[in-house]
Enzyme design. Structure first.
Site, PDB file in Angstrom:
ATOM      1  N   HIS A  61       0.855  -1.175   0.000  1.00  0.00           N
ATOM      2  CA  HIS A  61       0.000   0.000   0.000  1.00  0.00           C
ATOM      3  C   HIS A  61       0.892   1.226   0.000  1.00  0.00           C
ATOM      4  O   HIS A  61       0.647   2.179  -0.721  1.00  0.00           O
ATOM      5  CB  HIS A  61      -0.942   0.006   1.199  1.00  0.00           C
ATOM      6  N   PHE A 105      -2.379   5.580  -8.514  1.00  0.00           N
ATOM      7  CA  PHE A 105      -2.025   5.155  -7.167  1.00  0.00           C
ATOM      8  C   PHE A 105      -0.549   5.443  -6.883  1.00  0.00           C
ATOM      9  O   PHE A 105      -0.187   6.005  -5.857  1.00  0.00           O
ATOM     10  CB  PHE A 105      -2.348   3.665  -7.006  1.00  0.00           C
ATOM     11  N   HIS A 108       0.047   9.100  -6.455  1.00  0.00           N
ATOM     12  CA  HIS A 108      -0.398   9.534  -5.123  1.00  0.00           C
ATOM     13  C   HIS A 108       0.646   9.174  -4.065  1.00  0.00           C
ATOM     14  O   HIS A 108       1.016  10.000  -3.224  1.00  0.00           O
ATOM     15  CB  HIS A 108      -1.743   8.896  -4.772  1.00  0.00           C
ATOM     16  N   GLU A 109       1.128   7.929  -4.090  1.00  0.00           N
ATOM     17  CA  GLU A 109       2.109   7.486  -3.101  1.00  0.00           C
ATOM     18  C   GLU A 109       3.394   8.300  -3.209  1.00  0.00           C
ATOM     19  O   GLU A 109       3.993   8.667  -2.197  1.00  0.00           O
ATOM     20  CB  GLU A 109       2.392   5.985  -3.243  1.00  0.00           C
ATOM     21  N   LYS A 112       2.615  12.121  -2.048  1.00  0.00           N
ATOM     22  CA  LYS A 112       2.297  12.247  -0.623  1.00  0.00           C
ATOM     23  C   LYS A 112       3.426  11.767   0.271  1.00  0.00           C
ATOM     24  O   LYS A 112       3.681  12.359   1.318  1.00  0.00           O
ATOM     25  CB  LYS A 112       1.013  11.480  -0.297  1.00  0.00           C
ATOM     26  N   HIS A 113       4.118  10.703  -0.117  1.00  0.00           N
ATOM     27  CA  HIS A 113       5.097  10.076   0.766  1.00  0.00           C
ATOM     28  C   HIS A 113       6.520  10.092   0.202  1.00  0.00           C
ATOM     29  O   HIS A 113       7.455  10.454   0.908  1.00  0.00           O
ATOM     30  CB  HIS A 113       4.682   8.636   1.079  1.00  0.00           C
TER      31      HIS A 113
END
Length: 160
Positions: A61, A105, A108-109, A112-113
């Site tokens: 995830h 996805f 986004h990862e 954000k991270h």
């Protein structure tokens, strides 16, 4: 940024806050630049895995630095991970029950991270895949559909 530069910044902040009543007693416990932290903040990550609906395979995830998110930087570029894209599609996929495509996805990862690390896009996702391979066996059926590990800066992880 070197620790001596960060120490100098801390000293300047301490002097400035001593002269400003509103800042006296204010918490100045953490300065974060990339994945370098000062004053006891942690340089740790959470490795999060998931099982997509109807699957028995643990997929990533995310690999989440605990010191920040949405740190800015280069936009996600799928060509930067072309050498690991087939592994990403198998082990770091957007579950079909969610509406995002894999690339949405991953974007986004990354935004954000991943942008909060000093790693390149390729290194960030490669590290995540490597950790999944190393630790997915520690996830059990009692974890349900999600499983998390606390990981040190050197990427040694323990089940949460």
């Amino acid at each position: 940024m070197s620790s001596s530069v960060l120490s100098l910044l801390w000293a300047m902040l301490a002097v400035a806050s001593a002269d400003v009543p509103a800042l006296q007693g204010a918490s100045t416990s953490t300065i974060t630049i990339g994945n370098e932290t000062e004053a006891g903040s942690s340089n740790t990550y959470v490795l999060a895995m998931q099982k997509c609906k109807g699957s028995s395979t643990w997929t990533n995830h995310g690999l989440w630095p605990e010191w920040g998110q949405d740190c800015g930087g280069d936009a996600f570029d799928v060509s930067q991970i072309s050498s690991i894209k087939s592994s990403m599609e198998k082990y770091w996929l957007s579950c079909p029950e969610y509406s995002d495509s894999n690339e949405e996805f991953w974007s986004h990862e990354w935004s954000k991270h991943g942008t909060c690390t000093t790693m390149s896009q390729l290194d960030y996702f490669t590290e995540g895949l490597s950790l999944r391979s190393k630790y997915q066996g520690g996830c059990t059926s009692s974890d349900g559909s999600s499983c998390e590990f606390d990981c040190s800066a050197s990427f040694t992880c323990t089940h949460k």
